[in-house]
Every structure is written in structure tokens, then in C-alpha cells.
Design an enzyme around this catalytic site. Sequence first.
Site, PDB file in Angstrom:
ATOM      1  N   SER A 161       0.825  -1.212   0.000  1.00 54.55           N
ATOM      2  CA  SER A 161       0.000   0.000   0.000  1.00 54.55           C
ATOM      3  C   SER A 161       0.859   1.261   0.000  1.00 54.55           C
ATOM      4  O   SER A 161       0.457   2.296  -0.539  1.00 54.55           O
ATOM      5  CB  SER A 161      -0.951   0.006   1.198  1.00 54.55           C
ATOM      6  N   PRO A 219      -1.410   3.775   3.673  1.00 55.40           N
ATOM      7  CA  PRO A 219      -2.572   3.832   2.784  1.00 55.40           C
ATOM      8  C   PRO A 219      -3.581   2.707   2.998  1.00 55.40           C
ATOM      9  O   PRO A 219      -4.779   2.911   2.811  1.00 55.40           O
ATOM     10  CB  PRO A 219      -1.949   3.769   1.392  1.00 55.40           C
ATOM     11  N   TYR A 220      -3.099   1.521   3.381  1.00 57.02           N
ATOM     12  CA  TYR A 220      -4.033   0.430   3.664  1.00 57.02           C
ATOM     13  C   TYR A 220      -4.990   0.819   4.785  1.00 57.02           C
ATOM     14  O   TYR A 220      -6.218   0.732   4.641  1.00 57.02           O
ATOM     15  CB  TYR A 220      -3.255  -0.836   4.023  1.00 57.02           C
ATOM     16  N   GLY A 221      -4.445   1.255   5.922  1.00 65.19           N
ATOM     17  CA  GLY A 221      -5.288   1.660   7.042  1.00 65.19           C
ATOM     18  C   GLY A 221      -6.149   2.864   6.710  1.00 65.19           C
ATOM     19  O   GLY A 221      -7.318   2.945   7.106  1.00 65.19           O
ATOM     20  N   LYS A 224      -9.107   1.810   4.479  1.00 67.55           N
ATOM     21  CA  LYS A 224     -10.114   1.101   5.271  1.00 67.55           C
ATOM     22  C   LYS A 224     -10.917   2.071   6.143  1.00 67.55           C
ATOM     23  O   LYS A 224     -12.141   1.934   6.276  1.00 67.55           O
ATOM     24  CB  LYS A 224      -9.444   0.036   6.145  1.00 67.55           C
TER      25      LYS A 224
END
Length: 417
Positions: A161, A219-221, A224
Site C-alpha cells: 500500500s 494507505p491500507y489503514g 479502510k
Amino acid sequence: MLHIGRTRNQPRSNRSMPLGGLDYADPKRKGNYVGKILLAAALTALCIIMLKQSPTFNTPSPFSMHEEGVTHVLVTGGAGYIGSHAAMRLLKDGYRVTIVDNLSRGNLGAIKVLQELFPQPGRLQFIYTDLGDAKAVNKIFSENAFDAVMHFAAVAYVGESTMDPLKYYHNITSNTLVVLESMAAHDVKTLIYSSTCATYGEPEKMPITEDTPQVPINPYGKAKKMAEDIILDFSKNSDMAVMILRYFNVIGSDPDGRLGEAPRPELREHGRISGACFDAARGIVPGLKVKGTDYKTHDGTCIRDYIDVTDLVDAHVKALEKSMPGKVGIYNVGTGKGSSVKEFVEACKKATGVNIKVDYLPRRPGDYAEVYSDPTKIRLELNWTAQHIDLQQSLKTAWRWQKSHRNGYGSPLVMSS
């Protein structure tokens, strides 16, 4: 093929003759042409009558209609590691399941296992679709009578990410919006959303509760959390039942050895530490790379809360059972216990019986030092508690599947869009 031409001395009286720019057809040929049309029409009508007499002609698909006593669940990402385990649990519990997956991260082999386990008509169907295609997703919702959605589909590697953030915002945030819009348009009233502890970032206090501020650092967190915000904003003016499950680091596999984790080989460097340990134990890679040894923890490596996939899917089923119209539930799904990466590696060595070579490297971008949950809320409200809390035993179960599936589920099927 023979082509037989007419000789010059053959009579020409029956040929159609042009006159004043018009062609007058031979009446015999016209009669033959009309006869052929009538014959074709009669045969078509006969076929239609025979089809209508077939018991299956007018019978709608069981997936397209609501059935009393049967809950039809759409499982997005159901060909993936967690999604396939959730689908199997739902099917075992008597739910009707539709899996939607584009197989970019999932495995068709997992779908085949589920189809073999539950071959009865009306139990399981698989639809190959990308959730980014809003038209295709809307068509799926229009043709199927869903009672609930378990939304697992997502790319889910922290390191990846940070290298390709746009992929994550599109795949996680945008695609969740597509699913939510289709649910609203087709009056599907229950959403169980697969979220992550990565939305919390690196909290100042441990353990993490559901009230811990969400300050994601990768970016992943972030993607989400954006998806969560969209869901929560929509729910304020809706009677939809919403359950958001923020879970921690998933390990393990089906205890009966039917399903397991089989990531794409090209994604190994981004994958879970359990997969990396198993690859090292099997000699696929020369050793395990531990990234980061200077964190403020007791041994310098990251601390994580490892949740067995069997417990995780149990939490999803309990969330579905406890969901209420117009209500939102947000829950951490973890054991409440943290283990360091070094402790994890030692447990993996014991589970596999292999003295895995370990290389210690600099930190990976986007990682945080210590994360583990306080599962009090989910225990009190959903009556859920992690049962598989022995790290070595969960790894041993997963290792059995890895050893018997050395090529995962086999070669991935190349699907055309």
C-alpha cells in the site's frame, strides 16, 4: 464441391425477368421460400412448447428469490484466504452463499473445494466479477435476492500500500462505495464489513479498544478508515444493520485441512509473516527476513495480536446473527495478547520442525511498533471469545495444510475480463 452450370440450350421461360427496373420472381421459387419459412416457424414453435413443458424452464434460480428460513449471504472476496473460510462456515451453518471474486488475490481452487463440499443445488454459486465494475455489480444485485453482505474483498498488504497507494484507495474505498450503493438500490439490509486494526495507526496506549482514536499511518489503514466513514455516514439515514469488525493479524487454517492460505508467488515479499515462515521452512526462499529490530518493544521487534482464522470467521457469523436493523456495531477481533515477531518465529520453528534461517533488516515503511486488542466489547455484546490462542498450535495446523498443498491450490486460472 461440384458446381453444375446450365447449358445454353436450356429453356429460359421460368427465369425471373427484369421489366421496367422490377424483378418478377418465379412463383415456384416463391412458394418454396414461403414453405421454408413456415416450416422453420413451426419447428421453432414446437421447440418453445417442449421447453415450456420442461420442469426447469419456468423455475427461477433459488438464488434469485427470498426463501423463508434461508439467509442468502453475498461473500465478496470469497475465493481469498479469510473469505473462503467464512464461506465454508456459513455453508456448514445452513446459509445460502454467493461468492463474488475477481481472482486477483483469491484462488479458484478454494471455490472448487467448497463446491465439492456443498454440491447441493441452491447452496453455493460463484460469480467472477470485479467490484470496480459498478454496472456488473448492480446486475448481480438485480439478479440475486441477497439478505446480507459480508464484504471481505480487498488488497491487504501494508508494504504494497505504501508503494501503490492509488490501488488501495480504489480497491478498498471506491469498491466499498460500489457495494454499498448496490445494497441501497436493491434493499439489502445487512452489512458485515471486514476492517482492520490498521485504522488505529500507532496508538499511545495499549491495549486498543473500539474508542481508541483512529489515526492510520499507511494507505491500507487510511483506505479502510475511509470505507468505514462512508458506511457510517450512510447508516445515519438508513435502517441498514451494520457490523464493522476490526481484526488483527490472521493466522491458521481450516483444522480439517480443506482450506488454507495460498498467496500469489509474486506477492510473497508483501505477505503475512506466517506465509514467509512457511516458505522459508519449505526451502522456497533461503530464509526469513525480519524487518525492524529497533522498535520500542521488549526484544526490538514488532508486537502483534495473532487471531486464528477459525475464530475470526466465528466472529463474523456471530456478528451476522446479532445484527439489528438501524444499528451499528463496531468490534475489535483479537485475542487480547501480543506476541513479538521474534516470538512468532520461534513458534513457527517449533511448529514446522525446521531451524529457519533469519535475516534481520531495516524497518518496513508504514509499520508500527506494538498493536494488540482489548476484546472485552465483542465478548460482552456478541458472546465471542478467541478459542485458538496457542500460537504454536495455530501455526502447526496451517503447516499441515502447507505441506499437503505444496503448490497451493494448483496453478491459478487465467480469467478473461
